[in-house]
Design a protein around this motif. Structure first.
Motif, PDB file in Angstrom:
ATOM      1  N   LYS A 164       0.836  -1.209   0.000  1.00 37.95           N
ATOM      2  CA  LYS A 164       0.000   0.000   0.000  1.00 37.95           C
ATOM      3  C   LYS A 164       0.871   1.259   0.000  1.00 37.95           C
ATOM      4  N   ILE A 165       1.943   1.246   0.778  1.00 36.27           N
ATOM      5  CA  ILE A 165       2.858   2.397   0.837  1.00 36.27           C
ATOM      6  C   ILE A 165       3.494   2.616  -0.538  1.00 36.27           C
ATOM      7  N   THR A 166       3.931   1.543  -1.163  1.00 36.71           N
ATOM      8  CA  THR A 166       4.551   1.645  -2.492  1.00 36.71           C
ATOM      9  C   THR A 166       3.550   2.197  -3.505  1.00 36.71           C
ATOM     10  N   ALA A 167       2.299   1.717  -3.443  1.00 37.02           N
ATOM     11  CA  ALA A 167       1.264   2.194  -4.366  1.00 37.02           C
ATOM     12  C   ALA A 167       0.978   3.674  -4.130  1.00 37.02           C
ATOM     13  N   LYS A 168       0.889   4.075  -2.854  1.00 38.48           N
ATOM     14  CA  LYS A 168       0.634   5.496  -2.536  1.00 38.48           C
ATOM     15  C   LYS A 168       1.806   6.376  -2.978  1.00 38.48           C
ATOM     16  N   GLU A 169       3.026   5.869  -2.823  1.00 37.56           N
ATOM     17  CA  GLU A 169       4.196   6.632  -3.265  1.00 37.56           C
ATOM     18  C   GLU A 169       4.166   6.825  -4.779  1.00 37.56           C
ATOM     19  N   GLU A 170       3.750   5.783  -5.502  1.00 34.73           N
ATOM     20  CA  GLU A 170       3.645   5.879  -6.968  1.00 34.73           C
ATOM     21  C   GLU A 170       2.555   6.869  -7.357  1.00 34.73           C
ATOM     22  N   GLU A 171       1.406   6.808  -6.681  1.00 36.60           N
ATOM     23  CA  GLU A 171       0.328   7.775  -6.941  1.00 36.60           C
ATOM     24  C   GLU A 171       0.809   9.195  -6.681  1.00 36.60           C
ATOM     25  N   SER A 172       1.536   9.354  -5.579  1.00 41.72           N
ATOM     26  CA  SER A 172       2.065  10.679  -5.230  1.00 41.72           C
ATOM     27  C   SER A 172       3.050  11.169  -6.288  1.00 41.72           C
ATOM     28  N   LYS A 173       3.893  10.256  -6.778  1.00 41.58           N
ATOM     29  CA  LYS A 173       4.878  10.617  -7.801  1.00 41.58           C
ATOM     30  C   LYS A 173       4.174  11.054  -9.091  1.00 41.58           C
ATOM     31  N   VAL A 174       3.149  10.321  -9.510  1.00 40.53           N
ATOM     32  CA  VAL A 174       2.393  10.656 -10.722  1.00 40.53           C
ATOM     33  C   VAL A 174       1.685  11.999 -10.542  1.00 40.53           C
ATOM     34  N   ALA A 175       1.094  12.208  -9.374  1.00 37.80           N
ATOM     35  CA  ALA A 175       0.400  13.473  -9.106  1.00 37.80           C
ATOM     36  C   ALA A 175       1.387  14.640  -9.107  1.00 37.80           C
ATOM     37  N   GLN A 176       2.584  14.430  -8.534  1.00 35.43           N
ATOM     38  CA  GLN A 176       3.593  15.493  -8.509  1.00 35.43           C
ATOM     39  C   GLN A 176       4.065  15.826  -9.919  1.00 35.43           C
ATOM     40  N   GLU A 177       4.241  14.825 -10.763  1.00 38.39           N
ATOM     41  CA  GLU A 177       4.647  15.060 -12.150  1.00 38.39           C
ATOM     42  C   GLU A 177       3.589  15.883 -12.892  1.00 38.39           C
ATOM     43  N   ALA A 178       2.315  15.558 -12.648  1.00 40.63           N
ATOM     44  CA  ALA A 178       1.228  16.314 -13.277  1.00 40.63           C
ATOM     45  C   ALA A 178       1.246  17.767 -12.802  1.00 40.63           C
TER      46      ALA A 178
END
Length: 120
Positions: A10-24
């Motif tokens: 879950k932490i890894t998935a949230k980190e990936e979501e956060s990374k994608v959101a930050q890139e956007a």
């Protein structure tokens, strides 16, 4: 261990979501910054254009006198050129006579006030 593994996923998935959101957000900010820079450059260009137009208005005085002097020089050169030719035709003489006649003085009027008002 199963619970730790699940939470780690879950932490890894949230980190990936956060990374994608930050890139956007970074892309949106870059687009905004480009537009903001363009707007600032346009405002600066307008300010410089207004200053140049106002300066050109002040420098218009005396143009008619300078152009009158230039016309007198053209007349004298034309007279010399026509007089030096061996056969001066009647058409050339008429042209020379028209140059010798003073016409209406050239006047220039300033038309940029409306442009300045629009830009300001």
């Amino acid at each position: 261990d199963g619970e730790v593994g699940e939470l780690s996923k879950k932490i890894t998935a949230k980190e990936e979501e956060s990374k994608v959101a930050q890139e956007a957000r970074d892309q949106e900010h870059a687009a905004y910054q480009t537009k903001a820079d363009d707007a600032a450059a346009a405002i600066d260009a307008c300010k410089r254009a207004i200053a140049a137009l106002k300066e050109s208005k002040a420098s218009m005085d005396g143009k008619a006198e300078l152009e009158g002097q230039a016309l007198a020089q053209v007349r004298s050169v034309a007279r010399l050129a026509l007089a030096s030719s061996a056969a001066v035709s009647e058409d050339r003489m008429r042209m020379l006579a028209s140059l010798a006649q003073p016409g209406k003085a050239y006047e220039s009027t300033y038309h940029s006030n409306d442009i300045i008002a629009t830009i300001e």
